[in-house]
Design a protein around this motif. Structure first.
Motif, mmCIF file in Angstrom:
data_model
loop_
_atom_site.group_PDB
_atom_site.id
_atom_site.type_symbol
_atom_site.label_atom_id
_atom_site.label_comp_id
_atom_site.label_asym_id
_atom_site.label_seq_id
_atom_site.Cartn_x
_atom_site.Cartn_y
_atom_site.Cartn_z
ATOM 1 N N VAL A 207 0.847 -1.199 0.000
ATOM 2 C CA VAL A 207 0.000 0.000 0.000
ATOM 3 C C VAL A 207 0.882 1.249 0.000
ATOM 4 O O VAL A 207 0.623 2.226 -0.722
ATOM 5 N N TRP A 208 1.925 1.232 0.811
ATOM 6 C CA TRP A 208 2.895 2.333 0.895
ATOM 7 C C TRP A 208 3.521 2.595 -0.478
ATOM 8 O O TRP A 208 3.623 3.745 -0.918
ATOM 9 N N LEU A 209 3.915 1.517 -1.160
ATOM 10 C CA LEU A 209 4.522 1.661 -2.477
ATOM 11 C C LEU A 209 3.515 2.178 -3.507
ATOM 12 O O LEU A 209 3.834 3.027 -4.343
ATOM 13 N N ALA A 210 2.291 1.645 -3.443
ATOM 14 C CA ALA A 210 1.271 2.037 -4.427
ATOM 15 C C ALA A 210 0.963 3.526 -4.352
ATOM 16 O O ALA A 210 0.630 4.156 -5.368
ATOM 17 N N HIS A 211 1.077 4.123 -3.162
ATOM 18 C CA HIS A 211 0.835 5.556 -2.997
ATOM 19 C C HIS A 211 2.075 6.397 -3.291
ATOM 20 O O HIS A 211 2.030 7.628 -3.157
ATOM 21 N N GLY A 212 3.187 5.759 -3.667
ATOM 22 C CA GLY A 212 4.398 6.485 -3.980
ATOM 23 C C GLY A 212 5.096 7.087 -2.778
ATOM 24 O O GLY A 212 5.924 7.998 -2.913
ATOM 25 N N LEU A 213 4.781 6.576 -1.593
ATOM 26 C CA LEU A 213 5.371 7.138 -0.383
ATOM 27 C C LEU A 213 6.846 6.790 -0.251
ATOM 28 O O LEU A 213 7.566 7.411 0.548
ATOM 29 N N ASP A 214 7.301 5.804 -1.012
ATOM 30 C CA ASP A 214 8.738 5.502 -1.004
ATOM 31 C C ASP A 214 9.540 6.628 -1.656
ATOM 32 O O ASP A 214 10.742 6.766 -1.402
ATOM 33 N N LYS A 215 8.876 7.436 -2.463
ATOM 34 C CA LYS A 215 9.551 8.550 -3.132
ATOM 35 C C LYS A 215 9.257 9.886 -2.448
ATOM 36 O O LYS A 215 9.805 10.916 -2.847
#
Length: 802
Positions: A207-215
């Motif tokens: 979910v974190w990755l899908a929202h682009g929160l890694d960037k």
């Protein structure tokens, strides 16, 4: 002694002041990387038990901490547009900075030297120290340096979280669940001083990755969380961060730390001991990191007090300290692990399926330390409201007075309704004669049918003489076998309102052994018969017979035997049929890669290994009456590396569901003697829970379920639909009736012949409960006041420090 504490967190500071109190002659220094009276972090929580312990060891510190505490009693859930609140949970919270400042000031008052703004890279920086306390946190350099000795087991968990704060204040420990287009987020929220609240946001990695929160950078992450939790929560309030403890990362993964060894002697002759997060971590979902650190310090001081507080006694003290703390630490870490796993999977496993009422119950009991009856003590009104909600959905009759507990609600599957959710497990009795059940089984099963359970299973009943575990095991392959079971089924149906189930199976490579009391799993001294299984196998290496691999002709013959036994079970009057595909027996031997080394279409990938068990199931289901239920028992975990895992078990359950199974009876183990199970109360229930939610099929929970409290907790939380209870039913045929009386539920029906005993038993338990309550009340009068609540109010859910 000369003592150096590396790291000025709660563990190092509290150990320093306690040891200085123990003997003022000790030279003690605490070395901290931060500035004086400056620290990071938001709030931490304590339990009453920890505060009582601190009060005994240093009342001055405890009193000052208590004065700074914020107390709140309620837990609030915000979910799917609803708000649900439960009370009686007794939390106390304090700002981490305030806590450390109190400990720092007390250290200075007692003469402990505090050294700030100093980074320690090695214990060898202090070669003249007698004792070095490595309380340097989760990323401990000391632990890393001596990893071969300390044996750290560090597991990085999949969820991402960001630790924030806000000036908006909340009057309850609040959990807020929000669904986005990519999945679920949850916030853990609690006030810790008069103007600040901790606000932790958590979500699964995908979910974190899908929202682009890694960037996203830190401010972008904060803005995202503010927007997500604004409506109905923050309502314009801002979130804050204290970035220094994040080491540059906005979102973190929790790391579970367990060490095999806690202390050593270094090259300079100094003894080094790990403490706090350096040696063990507990997830913030249960809030015990600070508790563990404080109690580490107390226990180490206690051991010095008992064994001698001088350098000569250090090895003896450290060995005793490690032994004393290991069990308690693992117990609490296990509870924290359960709570952590719940939050890791709640979005995909519970949030979409559960209504707010059930999610609240599941969340409150997620650590398995808080039980059904404990919730009644905390908030009787809320729990009874939930019991009524559960009973209404189960279409349970509504008796006057108390709501029906979950275990006494009915369960309907196909054309069968069980009066309650308690099942007497199939339990081997080894008392049949040439496969025929007789008077012993009539009395054994009849007594348990009278004892209040909704469904009573006979032990595993074998489909052939060669399929028996022992010569004393029952079968369903001769006419006299059918007649013997019909006698029992008829008696149960005539004299009780219980239902009767038969579990059919074939022992495979575990056949031709002695009765349990003559040597469990040992081959017969004489008269052994040939064994078959998925592959050649010897269950007890060097002891058991070796089975041969089944041919296609063997498979056809055994499948026909299962079909014939199913027809016989129906003719005998059984209400329920279960296919045994667990515990290393014949069908299980095909499923597990530990016992299936075939290279044909029945070996290799799980889908191939399931092929023959599914063939048997489908053939049996075809002849078993459509209005009667059929379940499958599986081993959801082989407890051996390379064996079946809980994730595999979900796929196994899905396959049997697609083939027409009504329920999965979820057990584990007994496939290999190399197994290393992790035992504990309700230890197999998480497997039933996972299968129920992820495979979408009702489940039966088994394993160390021994009291009504366990059954009600499992059912109310939606972890299973029925609970199978084994050994307690051996000890007490009327276990179900007895447990009803113990919890004060009088709505259960007793056999007419025994009703004169019902009121007496209920009265006896009521008197015992009243006497216990009076004793607790009398004891409380003579105890010092606790900071919040009483002994029953140890936090059920809390967030703490990492």
């Amino acid at each position: 002694m000369k003592i150096v504490c590396i790291g000025g967190g709660p563990a190092g500071l509290y150990l320093a002041l306690l040891m200085k109190k123990l003997d003022a002659r000790h030279e003690i220094v605490v070395v901290e990387r931060n500035r004086p009276y400056d620290t990071f972090g938001w709030g931490v929580v304590f339990s009453d038990a920890t505060m009582d312990n601190m009060r005994q060891w240093d009342r001055e510190t405890a009193d000052e901490i208590q004065e700074a505490f914020n107390h709140w009693d309620d837990i609030e859930l915000r979910f799917k547009g609803r708000t649900i609140r439960s009370g009686g949970h007794g939390f106390v919270g304090i700002g981490r900075k305030k806590l450390l400042n109190i400990l720092q000031a007390r250290c200075e008052q007692l003469g402990v030297e505090l050294v700030f703004e100093t980074e320690v890279d090695s214990d060898e920086d202090y070669p003249d120290a007698d004792l070095i306390i490595a309380s340097d946190g989760i990323f401990s350099k000391i632990r890393g340096k001596y990893a071969d000795t300390f044996q750290p087991d560090i597991v990085t968990r999949p969820n991402r979280y960001i630790w924030l704060g806000t000036n908006k204040l909340y009057d309850a420990f609040t959990f807020d669940f929000r669904k986005t287009e990519h999945g679920w987020f949850q916030a853990h929220i609690y006030k810790f001083d008069e103007k600040t609240t901790t606000f932790i946001v958590e979500c699964p990695e995908h979910v974190w990755l899908a929202h682009g929160l890694d960037k996203a950078d830190q401010q972008q992450s904060i803005a995202f969380c503010e927007k997500l939790f604004d409506e109905g929560n923050l309502e314009g309030a801002k979130l804050m961060t204290n970035a220094r403890h994040l080491r540059g990362a906005a979102w973190l993964n929790f790391q579970r730390v367990v060490c095999g060894q806690w202390w050593l002697k270094n090259a300079h002759g100094s003894h080094v001991v790990l403490m706090g997060d350096a040696v063990h971590t507990a997830h913030f979902a249960i809030g015990s990191g600070t508790k563990l650190a404080i109690e580490d310090a107390i226990e180490l001081t206690r051991q010095f007090q008992l064994l001698g507080d001088d350098a000569a006694h250090i090895p003896e003290v450290l060995a005793a300290y490690q032994e004393a703390r290991r069990i308690e630490t693992l117990r609490l870490q296990n509870a924290a692990w359960n709570a952590m796993e719940w939050f890791e999977v709640c979005g995909e496993r519970y949030c979409d399926q559960f209504e707010p009422e059930q999610l609240m119950y599941s969340m409150l009991t997620r650590s398995q330390r808080i039980s059904h009856e404990n919730l009644r003590l905390r908030d009787k009104e809320w729990l009874e409201g939930y019991e009524r909600w559960f009973a209404e959905r189960a279409r349970a009759p509504a008796p006057a007075g108390r709501a029906t507990p979950p275990m006494f609600t009915p369960w309907t599957v196909r054309g069968l309704t069980l009066k309650n959710r308690v099942v007497v497990s199939p339990m081997a009795q080894y008392s049949a004669v040439d496969g025929t059940v007789g008077d012993y089984h009539l009395v054994h099963l009849g007594a348990r049918a009278q004892g209040g359970a909704g469904l009573v299973f006979a032990e595993m009943t074998c489909v052939s003489a060669e399929g028996r575990i022992t010569p004393g095991c029952p079968g369903l392959y001769k006419p006299e076998h059918t007649a013997g079971f019909k006698r029992i089924a008829d008696w149960i149906h005539e004299h009780t309102d219980a239902r009767f189930g038969i579990q059919i199976g074939h022992a495979g490579a575990k056949a031709s052994t002695r009765r349990a009391w003559d040597g469990i799993d040992q081959p017969l001294p004489e008269g052994n018969w040939p064994l078959i299984s998925a592959s050649p196998q010897q269950y007890l290496e060097g002891v058991s017979q070796v089975s041969r691999a089944m041919t296609r002709e063997d498979m056809d013959a055994v499948k026909a035997q299962f079909v014939a036994s199913a027809r016989a079970a129906d003719e005998a009057g059984a209400d329920w049929l279960e296919l045994h595909c667990a515990h290393g027996y014949l069908l299980s031997s095909f499923i597990s890669p530990l016992t299936n080394q075939r290279t044909d279409e029945y070996g290799g990938p799980l889908a191939n290994r399931l092929r023959y068990p599914l063939e048997v199931f489908e053939a049996v289901r075809a002849v078993w009456p459509q209005h009667k239920p059929m379940s499958v028992r599986i081993s959801a975990h082989d407890w051996v590396e390379g064996g079946i895992t809980p994730a595999d078990a979900v796929e196994v359950a899905r396959a049997f569901k697609a083939a027409g199974a009504d329920m999965i009876d979820v057990s584990s183990g007994q496939v290999s003697k190399r197994e290393k199970p992790v035992y504990g109360r309700m230890f197999q229930t998480p497997f039933a829970d996972r299968i129920r939610q992820e495979a979408g099929i009702p489940t039966i929970a088994v394993g160390a379920i021994s009291e009504a409290d366990h059954v009600n907790s499992i059912l109310a939380a939606g972890r299973a639909d029925l609970c199978a209870v084994a050994r307690p039913h051996l000890a007490n045929p009327a276990w179900t009736l007895t447990e009803a009386a113990k919890i004060g539920y009088i709505g259960v029906q007793w056999p007419r012949q025994y009703r004169t005993a019902k009121q007496q038993m209920e009265s006896n338990f009521a008197r015992e409960k009243a006497a216990q309550a009076a004793a607790v009340a009398a004891s409380a009068i003579h105890q010092p006041a606790a900071p919040a609540g009483g002994a029953l109010h140890e936090p059920a859910v809390a967030a703490g420090s990492v």
